[in-house]
Design a protein around this motif. Structure first.
Motif, PDB file in Angstrom:
ATOM      1  N   LEU A  71       0.837  -1.204   0.000  1.00  0.00           N
ATOM      2  CA  LEU A  71       0.000   0.000   0.000  1.00  0.00           C
ATOM      3  C   LEU A  71       0.870   1.252   0.000  1.00  0.00           C
ATOM      4  N   GLY A  72       1.882   1.262   0.884  1.00  0.00           N
ATOM      5  CA  GLY A  72       2.770   2.417   0.960  1.00  0.00           C
ATOM      6  C   GLY A  72       3.561   2.622  -0.318  1.00  0.00           C
ATOM      7  N   GLU A  73       4.029   1.527  -0.913  1.00  0.00           N
ATOM      8  CA  GLU A  73       4.798   1.627  -2.155  1.00  0.00           C
ATOM      9  C   GLU A  73       3.949   2.251  -3.268  1.00  0.00           C
ATOM     10  N   LEU A  74       2.716   1.808  -3.391  1.00  0.00           N
ATOM     11  CA  LEU A  74       1.856   2.302  -4.465  1.00  0.00           C
ATOM     12  C   LEU A  74       1.457   3.758  -4.241  1.00  0.00           C
ATOM     13  N   ILE A  75       1.156   4.096  -2.996  1.00  0.00           N
ATOM     14  CA  ILE A  75       0.807   5.488  -2.691  1.00  0.00           C
ATOM     15  C   ILE A  75       1.982   6.399  -3.010  1.00  0.00           C
ATOM     16  N   ALA A  76       3.191   5.962  -2.638  1.00  0.00           N
ATOM     17  CA  ALA A  76       4.381   6.765  -2.917  1.00  0.00           C
ATOM     18  C   ALA A  76       4.599   6.959  -4.411  1.00  0.00           C
ATOM     19  N   ARG A  77       4.154   6.009  -5.216  1.00  0.00           N
ATOM     20  CA  ARG A  77       4.289   6.110  -6.672  1.00  0.00           C
ATOM     21  C   ARG A  77       3.208   6.998  -7.292  1.00  0.00           C
ATOM     22  N   GLY A  78       2.222   7.374  -6.502  1.00  0.00           N
ATOM     23  CA  GLY A  78       1.159   8.227  -7.013  1.00  0.00           C
ATOM     24  C   GLY A  78      -0.007   7.478  -7.611  1.00  0.00           C
ATOM     25  N   ASP A  79      -0.075   6.170  -7.378  1.00  0.00           N
ATOM     26  CA  ASP A  79      -1.181   5.388  -7.904  1.00  0.00           C
ATOM     27  C   ASP A  79      -2.404   5.491  -6.997  1.00  0.00           C
ATOM     28  N   ALA A 128      13.020 -27.377  11.585  1.00  0.00           N
ATOM     29  CA  ALA A 128      13.498 -27.144  10.223  1.00  0.00           C
ATOM     30  C   ALA A 128      14.705 -27.994   9.867  1.00  0.00           C
ATOM     31  N   GLY A 129      15.229 -28.755  10.823  1.00  0.00           N
ATOM     32  CA  GLY A 129      16.402 -29.565  10.547  1.00  0.00           C
ATOM     33  C   GLY A 129      17.581 -28.704  10.150  1.00  0.00           C
ATOM     34  N   ASP A 130      18.353 -29.173   9.168  1.00  0.00           N
ATOM     35  CA  ASP A 130      19.510 -28.401   8.705  1.00  0.00           C
ATOM     36  C   ASP A 130      19.203 -27.650   7.413  1.00  0.00           C
ATOM     37  N   ALA A 131      17.910 -27.441   7.134  1.00  0.00           N
ATOM     38  CA  ALA A 131      17.507 -26.730   5.918  1.00  0.00           C
ATOM     39  C   ALA A 131      18.064 -25.319   5.911  1.00  0.00           C
ATOM     40  N   ARG A 132      18.522 -24.904   4.757  1.00  0.00           N
ATOM     41  CA  ARG A 132      18.930 -23.530   4.551  1.00  0.00           C
ATOM     42  C   ARG A 132      17.875 -22.859   3.676  1.00  0.00           C
ATOM     43  N   LEU A 133      17.451 -21.651   4.085  1.00  0.00           N
ATOM     44  CA  LEU A 133      16.351 -20.948   3.440  1.00  0.00           C
ATOM     45  C   LEU A 133      16.849 -19.592   2.940  1.00  0.00           C
ATOM     46  N   SER A 134      16.611 -19.294   1.669  1.00  0.00           N
ATOM     47  CA  SER A 134      17.011 -17.986   1.130  1.00  0.00           C
ATOM     48  C   SER A 134      15.944 -16.958   1.514  1.00  0.00           C
ATOM     49  N   MET A 135      15.985 -16.559   2.776  1.00  0.00           N
ATOM     50  CA  MET A 135      14.968 -15.692   3.369  1.00  0.00           C
ATOM     51  C   MET A 135      14.898 -14.345   2.647  1.00  0.00           C
ATOM     52  N   VAL A 136      13.680 -13.792   2.579  1.00  0.00           N
ATOM     53  CA  VAL A 136      13.485 -12.530   1.874  1.00  0.00           C
ATOM     54  C   VAL A 136      12.697 -11.571   2.752  1.00  0.00           C
ATOM     55  N   ASP A 137      13.053 -10.290   2.691  1.00  0.00           N
ATOM     56  CA  ASP A 137      12.359  -9.253   3.438  1.00  0.00           C
ATOM     57  C   ASP A 137      11.029  -8.949   2.751  1.00  0.00           C
ATOM     58  N   THR A 138       9.947  -8.939   3.516  1.00  0.00           N
ATOM     59  CA  THR A 138       8.628  -8.726   2.927  1.00  0.00           C
ATOM     60  C   THR A 138       8.518  -7.351   2.254  1.00  0.00           C
ATOM     61  N   ARG A 139       9.266  -6.374   2.740  1.00  0.00           N
ATOM     62  CA  ARG A 139       9.216  -5.041   2.121  1.00  0.00           C
ATOM     63  C   ARG A 139       9.856  -5.058   0.738  1.00  0.00           C
ATOM     64  N   ASP A 140      10.871  -5.909   0.551  1.00  0.00           N
ATOM     65  CA  ASP A 140      11.465  -6.050  -0.779  1.00  0.00           C
ATOM     66  C   ASP A 140      10.480  -6.708  -1.737  1.00  0.00           C
ATOM     67  N   VAL A 141       9.739  -7.695  -1.228  1.00  0.00           N
ATOM     68  CA  VAL A 141       8.714  -8.333  -2.070  1.00  0.00           C
ATOM     69  C   VAL A 141       7.665  -7.306  -2.473  1.00  0.00           C
ATOM     70  N   ALA A 166       5.114  -3.743  -6.514  1.00  0.00           N
ATOM     71  CA  ALA A 166       4.672  -2.432  -6.988  1.00  0.00           C
ATOM     72  C   ALA A 166       5.159  -2.175  -8.412  1.00  0.00           C
ATOM     73  N   ARG A 167       6.394  -2.563  -8.699  1.00  0.00           N
ATOM     74  CA  ARG A 167       6.918  -2.374 -10.052  1.00  0.00           C
ATOM     75  C   ARG A 167       6.178  -3.264 -11.053  1.00  0.00           C
ATOM     76  N   ALA A 182      16.811  -8.522  -7.141  1.00  0.00           N
ATOM     77  CA  ALA A 182      17.731  -7.396  -7.252  1.00  0.00           C
ATOM     78  C   ALA A 182      17.457  -6.585  -8.519  1.00  0.00           C
ATOM     79  N   THR A 183      17.146  -7.273  -9.617  1.00  0.00           N
ATOM     80  CA  THR A 183      16.848  -6.582 -10.872  1.00  0.00           C
ATOM     81  C   THR A 183      15.587  -5.741 -10.747  1.00  0.00           C
ATOM     82  N   LEU A 184      14.557  -6.299 -10.119  1.00  0.00           N
ATOM     83  CA  LEU A 184      13.308  -5.555  -9.952  1.00  0.00           C
ATOM     84  C   LEU A 184      13.483  -4.370  -9.006  1.00  0.00           C
ATOM     85  N   LEU A 185      14.307  -4.546  -7.984  1.00  0.00           N
ATOM     86  CA  LEU A 185      14.512  -3.482  -7.000  1.00  0.00           C
ATOM     87  C   LEU A 185      15.473  -2.411  -7.500  1.00  0.00           C
TER      88      LEU A 185
END
Length: 394
Positions: A17-25, A158-171, A176-177, A265-268
């Motif tokens: 919501l904040g991302e879109l408002i900041a873009r003027g949508d 989770a055992g020994d699983a490795r997770l490529s965690m992502v910040d929800t704000r980046d998503v 928004a893009r 990274a490309t989208l951001l």
């Protein structure tokens, strides 16, 4: 451009919501009856994913739709309803928030449901983009830190699983893009963070940040299921979460959950946030004292007060002269007001379940935080630190 956000109260949706408002949508959000209002600048329309007619009404005059829902047994049907409504209304762009590893053939419920919804969208004739984020990085400060026990350990399966965690704000920024640009139809983007971390890696990062030892303690899947059931969660959700943990265990240190991709990274147009950056942001130096029996006692009482509706505990838990500095307008800022809020919650939401799961010292105050089931972390109350609580209830 007018964008309808379905799932506006989720971590990703609220940031979007904040991302879109900041873009003027122009931003419209689908909300259900009884939900609190959203920030200024957001048009609210009442509707429900289980009600196709309300979805068509909400999409009137909309250029693009973002679709995300809480996990539930009927979520595939809900998403089909939204996709069908978008097709009928001639929506030019639908962006669906899916899950890394989505696969309609998976034995894991979450992955299977997302895979089925993705396949339905791809064959619907609606112009679409699918985002597949991995494990949310915010789970660390909001859930893991809140569950650290007096011995410094947090439990998981989770055992020994490795997770490529992502910040929800980046998503949200990526969403928004994709929602507002023309270059993304038919694309499926894995959205992953820059590091694949195990829960033991998380414990190491927390140790460095807090300055006292944090440990990851592996527990059987059955124990995790029992703990979740003890919070009063829906049996379907308990089973689905346990299946996901089992899936992570199978993924291990090098499986699908470690996937790397440059798409985010490309989208951001920048590097995605790291866990260390989030921890520095959320936990200023010295802000998290070592957990103690006192903390566990106070949290237990607040759970009983809010989730159990134990109004009698307000008198025991809140000292004479207590002032609720977060009292809503029209609610007395004292113990009577606390009782009124708890009573209103249980009357408005039969079967109400909260998770009071985080307490931090803030000067001479104690902040108790929690969440509605499936919702954002919020302040419940701030109260004067009173050792009588522990003396009475320990």
């Amino acid at each position: 451009m007018t964008v309808l956000v379905i799932g506006a109260r989720s971590k990703i949706g609220s940031a979007l919501l904040g991302e879109l408002i900041a873009r003027g949508d122009k931003v419209r959000a689908l909300t259900r009856a009884g939900e609190p209002y959203l920030p200024d600048g957001v048009e609210q329309v009442r509707g429900d994913l289980a009600d196709p007619a309300s979805l068509q009404a909400a999409m009137s005059g909309v250029d693009a739709v973002f679709l995300l829902s809480t996990p539930a047994a009927d979520d595939v049907t809900w998403h089909r309803n939204a996709i069908d409504a978008a097709r009928r209304m001639g929506i030019g762009r639908l962006v669906r928030s899916s899950l890394l590893g989505a696969d309609a053939r998976s034995d894991c419920t979450f992955r299977r449901h997302h895979g089925e919804a993705d396949a339905y969208l791809a064959g619907s004739g609606v112009a679409y983009t699918i985002l597949r984020p991995n494990y949310y990085m915010q789970n660390v400060p909001d859930n893991i830190v809140a569950s650290i026990q007096p011995d410094g350990g947090f439990r998981g399966s989770a055992g020994d699983a490795r997770l490529s965690m992502v910040d929800t704000r980046d998503v949200a920024a990526a969403a928004a893009r994709v929602l507002t640009e023309d270059a993304h139809p038919g694309k499926v983007y894995p959205l992953v963070g820059p590091q694949a971390l195990s829960h033991r890696d998380v414990a190491d990062a927390l140790t460095v940040r807090f300055g006292w030892p944090v440990r990851y303690v592996e527990v059987p899947l059955e124990a995790t299921a029992a703990t979740m059931a003890g919070f009063g969660l829906d049996p379907w959700l308990v089973n689905a979460v346990v299946e996901l943990y089992a899936d992570y265990q199978r993924s291990g240190p090098d499986g699908y959950a470690t996937e790397r991709s440059d798409d985010l990274a490309t989208l951001l147009g920048r590097a995605p946030r790291t866990l260390d950056e989030l921890l520095v942001e959320r936990f200023p130096a010295g802000s998290v004292p070592h957990p103690s029996p006192r903390k566990q006692t106070v949290l237990r009482l607040y759970r009983e007060l809010f989730t159990g509706g134990r109004l009698d505990l307000a008198d025991e838990l809140l000292a004479d002269g207590y002032v609720n500095r977060s009292a809503p307008e029209g609610v007395p800022p004292d113990r009577a007001g606390v009782k009124q809020i708890v009573r209103n919650l249980h009357e408005a939401y039969p079967g109400f379940v909260s998770r009071v799961d985080h307490m931090v010292e803030e000067g001479d105050m104690v902040a108790v935080r929690g969440r509605f089931t499936g919702g954002e972390l919020v302040d419940f109350y701030r109260f004067d630190s009173d050792d009588r609580i522990v003396e009475r209830w320990a």
